[in-house]
Design a protein around this motif. Structure first.
Motif, short mmCIF file in Angstrom:
data_model
loop_
_atom_site.label_atom_id
_atom_site.label_comp_id
_atom_site.label_asym_id
_atom_site.label_seq_id
_atom_site.Cartn_x
_atom_site.Cartn_y
_atom_site.Cartn_z
N ASN A 15 0.79 -1.22 0.00
CA ASN A 15 0.00 0.00 0.00
C ASN A 15 0.83 1.27 0.00
N ASP A 16 1.81 1.36 0.89
CA ASP A 16 2.62 2.58 0.98
C ASP A 16 4.06 2.20 1.29
N VAL A 17 4.98 3.06 0.87
CA VAL A 17 6.40 2.71 0.96
C VAL A 17 7.21 3.97 1.27
N VAL A 18 8.29 3.78 2.03
CA VAL A 18 9.18 4.88 2.37
C VAL A 18 10.59 4.31 2.50
N VAL A 19 11.59 5.17 2.33
CA VAL A 19 12.98 4.76 2.42
C VAL A 19 13.58 5.32 3.72
N LEU A 20 14.34 4.49 4.43
CA LEU A 20 15.07 4.94 5.61
C LEU A 20 16.48 5.33 5.17
N PRO A 21 16.78 6.63 5.08
CA PRO A 21 18.08 7.07 4.56
C PRO A 21 19.27 6.61 5.39
N LEU A 22 19.05 6.24 6.64
CA LEU A 22 20.17 5.82 7.49
C LEU A 22 20.92 4.62 6.93
N ASP A 23 20.20 3.74 6.24
CA ASP A 23 20.87 2.57 5.66
C ASP A 23 20.35 2.21 4.26
N GLY A 24 19.42 3.01 3.74
CA GLY A 24 18.90 2.76 2.40
C GLY A 24 17.85 1.68 2.32
N SER A 25 17.38 1.17 3.45
CA SER A 25 16.37 0.11 3.43
C SER A 25 15.01 0.68 3.03
N VAL A 26 14.17 -0.19 2.49
CA VAL A 26 12.86 0.20 1.96
C VAL A 26 11.79 -0.45 2.84
N TRP A 27 10.90 0.37 3.42
CA TRP A 27 9.89 -0.10 4.35
C TRP A 27 8.51 0.09 3.73
N PHE A 28 7.64 -0.93 3.83
CA PHE A 28 6.33 -0.82 3.20
C PHE A 28 5.27 -1.60 3.97
N ALA A 84 -8.02 -13.73 -4.54
CA ALA A 84 -9.01 -14.58 -3.90
C ALA A 84 -8.86 -14.68 -2.39
N LYS A 85 -7.63 -14.77 -1.90
CA LYS A 85 -7.44 -14.98 -0.47
C LYS A 85 -6.10 -14.44 -0.01
N GLU A 86 -6.01 -14.21 1.28
CA GLU A 86 -4.77 -13.72 1.87
C GLU A 86 -3.79 -14.87 2.07
N LYS A 87 -2.51 -14.55 1.90
CA LYS A 87 -1.46 -15.54 2.12
C LYS A 87 -0.52 -15.12 3.26
N LEU A 88 -0.71 -13.90 3.75
CA LEU A 88 0.15 -13.35 4.80
C LEU A 88 -0.68 -12.53 5.77
N PRO A 89 -0.20 -12.33 7.00
CA PRO A 89 -0.88 -11.41 7.91
C PRO A 89 -0.78 -9.98 7.40
N ASN A 90 -1.59 -9.10 7.97
CA ASN A 90 -1.48 -7.67 7.67
C ASN A 90 -0.32 -7.11 8.47
N GLN A 91 0.80 -6.85 7.81
CA GLN A 91 1.98 -6.42 8.54
C GLN A 91 2.87 -5.51 7.69
N VAL A 92 4.02 -5.17 8.26
CA VAL A 92 4.94 -4.19 7.65
C VAL A 92 6.28 -4.88 7.44
N TYR A 93 6.95 -4.54 6.33
CA TYR A 93 8.20 -5.19 5.95
C TYR A 93 9.31 -4.18 5.70
N ALA A 94 10.53 -4.66 5.82
CA ALA A 94 11.71 -3.87 5.46
C ALA A 94 12.56 -4.68 4.50
N TYR A 95 12.90 -4.07 3.38
CA TYR A 95 13.71 -4.72 2.35
C TYR A 95 15.03 -3.98 2.23
N ASP A 96 16.13 -4.73 2.25
CA ASP A 96 17.46 -4.14 2.10
C ASP A 96 18.00 -4.49 0.72
N PRO A 97 17.99 -3.53 -0.22
CA PRO A 97 18.46 -3.83 -1.58
C PRO A 97 19.94 -4.16 -1.66
N LYS A 98 20.71 -3.82 -0.62
CA LYS A 98 22.15 -4.09 -0.66
C LYS A 98 22.44 -5.59 -0.58
N ASN A 99 21.67 -6.31 0.22
CA ASN A 99 21.91 -7.76 0.35
C ASN A 99 20.70 -8.61 0.01
#
Length: 391
Positions: free
Chosen positions: A198-211, A224-239
């Motif tokens: 739904n929404d995404v932002v970048v944490l400049p401290l380490d470049g991680s992407v949070w959504f 058709a159906k959910e496969k995951l809980p309603n939650q928030v994630y952080a993705y690190d494009p470096k690794n």
């Protein structure tokens, strides 16, 4: 500033009178007519901006500090309009070097009626206060399916894609110049499809992407159906690592970091049922977390985590959708009556009333906000500066 010296488009809420209501009109009932008095003292400010016409006094002061945020001559005006489809709904990605804002529409059925569609547009921001805005629909290559929130990322823009049918949602990078080439950055959680990013932002401290990833995709028939809980994630494009960083939400929606990156704010729009209805007793809450280095990590380059979850604010009208922060630490969120503003203590200090409400918005130049109002885009000129403007 004395009430008698307030600009004519600013109304002041009397604290004592606002604390006690003599009657309780039904939610959604016809609100009182707009006042032309610069010192309006009303005890009823519930969903004021529900009229079709623009408010005479769109700037509402609940606490005196909001007067400083507004400045001496705040302005609210319509700068773009499209009646055929809800063209201005989410994202609001300010690109300073090109002076353009990219944004997404709400869902609509195109003329062929094959399936729901969300378009992506851009609007040019003039340098002068009375300049003309110009907007146009863009065509990403390949298309971004049911795009939603977004953020400026590298030399381009990063969009949340909600996906549709058997096409998964995720994060998609788009060049900001024609042919608007796109590239999938992420489209699964270790093999499990997301619900509807739904929404995404970048944490400049380490470049991680949070959504955020609420279940609106299921509620709105995108899958058709959910496969995951309603939650928030952080993705690190470096690794390439992907972590779940926050849960316990009904429908996590907007996300933003504070001006000093010490706090993360996440909205829960449970009050919006996803099909056009409002659930009065459901969550319409902004949660705050401290952003800290992981205390349990044994690695030299410890990742950032969220701790100390607490309620920051609860909205009085609809639910908090998109969320942004200014350089003074004040928190802004799009709600059913426009944009509501809290100070860093979670105290409601003011509102910018917009008939029909605001889903998302963005700061552009210092002191300028663009408010996405489905069929209209409003420009608000105030004194405050958005924290992302400095990036």
């Amino acid at each position: 500033m004395p009430a008698t010296t307030l600009p004519s488009n600013v109304q002041l809420v009397d604290a004592d009178r606002n604390a006690v209501l003599t009657n309780f009109p039904e939610r959604g009932a016809e609100p009182p007519s707009w006042s032309s008095s610069a010192a309006k003292q009303s005890a009823y400010h519930i969903c004021l901006a529900t009229k079709d016409d623009s408010a005479v006094q769109p700037f509402v002061v609940y606490q005196p500090e909001f007067i400083d945020i507004l400045g001496s001559s705040p302005v609210l005006r319509v700068v773009a309009e499209e009646k055929k489809f809800p063209f201005a709904h989410e994202a609001g990605i300010w690109i300073p070097k090109t002076r353009e804002v990219f944004f997404t529409s709400n869902q609509f059925y195109p003329e062929d009626g094959a399936r729901k569609k969300i378009s992506i547009s851009k609007i040019s921001v003039p340098k002068s206060p009375d300049g003309e805005y110009k907007w146009e629909v863009v065509s990403p290559t390949p298309d971004i399916l049911t795009g939603n929130g977004g953020v400026n990322y590298g030399e381009g823009a990063l969009f949340c894609s909600q996906g549709q049918g058997n096409i998964p949602g995720g994060l998609i990078y788009m060049d900001i110049k024609p042919p608007y080439a796109t590239k999938i950055l992420l489209n699964h959680f270790h093999g499990r499809p997301f619900n509807a990013p739904n929404d995404v932002v970048v944490l400049p401290l380490d470049g991680s992407v949070w959504f955020t990833d609420p279940n609106y995709g299921v509620l709105q028939g995108l899958r058709a159906k959910e496969k995951l809980p309603n939650q928030v994630y952080a993705y690190d494009p470096k690794n390439g690592s992907l972590r779940a960083v926050a849960d316990g939400f009904s429908r996590p929606n907007g996300i933003a970091f504070s001006h000093d990156y010490k706090v993360c704010y996440i909205t829960d729009t449970d009050a919006y049922d996803g099909v056009g209805g409002i659930i009065d007793h459901a969550l319409a809450t902004i949660y705050a977390y401290d952003v800290v280095k992981s205390a349990g990590s044994t690695k030299p380059d410890r990742p950032y985590v969220l701790v100390n979850r607490r309620v920051f604010a609860f909205t009085d009208c609809g639910a908090p959708d998109g969320i942004k922060i200014d350089l003074e630490g004040n928190v802004y969120s799009g709600c059913l009556d426009g944009v509501q503003v809290w100070n860093s203590d979670g105290i409601l200090i003011g509102k910018i009333l917009v008939p029909g409400g605001v889903a998302n918005f963005c700061f552009t130049d210092p002191g300028v906000l663009l408010l996405l109002n489905e069929h209209r885009i409003y420009e608000a000129r105030i004194r405050a500066v958005g924290s992302l403007v400095r990036e």
